[in-house]
Design a protein around this motif. Structure first.
Motif, PDB file in Angstrom:
ATOM      1  N   ARG A  72       7.262  65.010 -60.752  1.00  0.00           N
ATOM      2  CA  ARG A  72       6.084  65.438 -59.995  1.00  0.00           C
ATOM      3  C   ARG A  72       5.098  64.296 -59.747  1.00  0.00           C
ATOM      4  O   ARG A  72       4.325  64.342 -58.815  1.00  0.00           O
ATOM      5  N   TRP A  76       2.065  62.895 -56.422  1.00  0.00           N
ATOM      6  CA  TRP A  76       0.618  62.727 -56.545  1.00  0.00           C
ATOM      7  C   TRP A  76       0.165  61.284 -56.420  1.00  0.00           C
ATOM      8  O   TRP A  76      -1.018  61.028 -56.224  1.00  0.00           O
ATOM      9  N   ASP A  77       1.065  60.344 -56.566  1.00  0.00           N
ATOM     10  CA  ASP A  77       0.684  58.927 -56.555  1.00  0.00           C
ATOM     11  C   ASP A  77       0.373  58.485 -55.123  1.00  0.00           C
ATOM     12  O   ASP A  77       1.255  58.107 -54.362  1.00  0.00           O
ATOM     13  N   ASP A  78      -0.905  58.517 -54.764  1.00  0.00           N
ATOM     14  CA  ASP A  78      -1.307  58.200 -53.393  1.00  0.00           C
ATOM     15  C   ASP A  78      -1.672  56.729 -53.199  1.00  0.00           C
ATOM     16  O   ASP A  78      -2.151  56.349 -52.123  1.00  0.00           O
ATOM     17  N   SER A  86       0.877  60.794 -47.539  1.00  0.00           N
ATOM     18  CA  SER A  86       0.476  61.765 -48.564  1.00  0.00           C
ATOM     19  C   SER A  86       0.884  63.174 -48.150  1.00  0.00           C
ATOM     20  O   SER A  86       1.360  63.958 -48.974  1.00  0.00           O
ATOM     21  N   ARG A  90       3.418  65.805 -50.059  1.00  0.00           N
ATOM     22  CA  ARG A  90       3.051  67.192 -50.385  1.00  0.00           C
ATOM     23  C   ARG A  90       4.047  68.184 -49.782  1.00  0.00           C
ATOM     24  O   ARG A  90       4.378  69.195 -50.402  1.00  0.00           O
ATOM     25  N   VAL A 101       3.963  73.400 -59.122  1.00  0.00           N
ATOM     26  CA  VAL A 101       3.892  72.192 -58.293  1.00  0.00           C
ATOM     27  C   VAL A 101       3.914  72.577 -56.822  1.00  0.00           C
ATOM     28  O   VAL A 101       3.145  72.043 -56.013  1.00  0.00           O
ATOM     29  N   CYS A 105       0.896  71.655 -54.223  1.00  0.00           N
ATOM     30  CA  CYS A 105       1.164  70.898 -52.990  1.00  0.00           C
ATOM     31  C   CYS A 105       0.733  71.699 -51.767  1.00  0.00           C
ATOM     32  O   CYS A 105       0.138  71.151 -50.840  1.00  0.00           O
ATOM     33  N   ARG A 108      -3.023  71.579 -51.188  1.00  0.00           N
ATOM     34  CA  ARG A 108      -3.467  70.334 -50.550  1.00  0.00           C
ATOM     35  C   ARG A 108      -3.066  70.274 -49.081  1.00  0.00           C
ATOM     36  O   ARG A 108      -3.806  69.747 -48.251  1.00  0.00           O
TER      37      ARG A 108
END
Length: 199
Positions: A72, A76-78, A86, A90, A101, A105, A108
């Motif tokens: 996961r 999230w690592d933007d 991004s 998502r 999760v 996602c 967002r």
């Protein structure tokens, strides 16, 4: 006893090998270079067979994974990602094996929806997490006209797929909930069909 010559000449039985998943095929052609750059690490390609479903979006045939078994943290690592990358992460997260999760996602995505996200949003309506379906129902009326138009076009391009999603909303409705307009899945399908009828 079998003739050794015939055994050697027999065609090989096909082996079911792990399928290399090209995640760029889950998105329209214009986004595929961005997807390929984003998913260019081994973490995005776990050693597990993937199954996909096909839909059409803007004339492109998309092959979207039913489930993704990935860390996961990749979602999230933007760092170094623009808004499009991004959003792609998502969207892929909506296919994650963990329902929490998928929900995070989706939350967002719904905060800044773009037309190319429509296939990922609609598919979640047919899954069995009622909270996710309710989140989509709440967001739909507030979508901007371009997002509503993208959903309408997607619905028109995929009538059989939408029929399948509707059948799933009936099968997966919460225990004790009648297959009626009181169920969120049924209401979302009705909203999507209404969008599809709009000019």
């Amino acid at each position: 006893m079998p003739d050794p010559a015939k055994v050697r000449a027999a065609p090989a039985i096909p082996r079911y090998e792990l399928l290399a998943l090209d995640l760029s095929l889950a998105f329209p052609a214009a986004l595929r270079p961005t997807v390929a750059a984003l998913t260019d690490s081994a973490g995005w390609r776990p050693e597990i067979r993937h199954y996909t479903y096909q839909v059409v979006s803007g004339g492109d045939t998309l092959s979207i994974p039913r489930r993704l078994y990935i860390d996961r943290g990749l979602l999230w690592d933007d760092a170094g990602r623009d808004a499009t990358a991004s959003g792609i992460a998502r969207c892929l997260g909506t296919r994650h094996h963990d329902g929490y999760v998928r929900d995070a996602c989706l939350e967002r995505l719904l905060a800044a929806p773009q037309g190319w996200m429509a296939p990922f949003i609609v598919h979640l309506v047919g899954e069995y997490v009622d909270e996710i379906v309710q989140r989509i129902e709440t967001a739909l009326p507030g979508f901007a006209p371009d997002m509503r138009a993208a959903l309408a076009a997607f619905v028109r391009e995929n009538p059989r797929y939408l029929d399948t999603i509707e059948r799933r909303t009936i099968s997966y409705r919460p225990y004790g909930c009648a297959a009626s307009a009181s169920y969120a899945g049924k209401r979302v399908i009705a909203l999507l069909r209404a969008l599809g009828r709009e000019a």
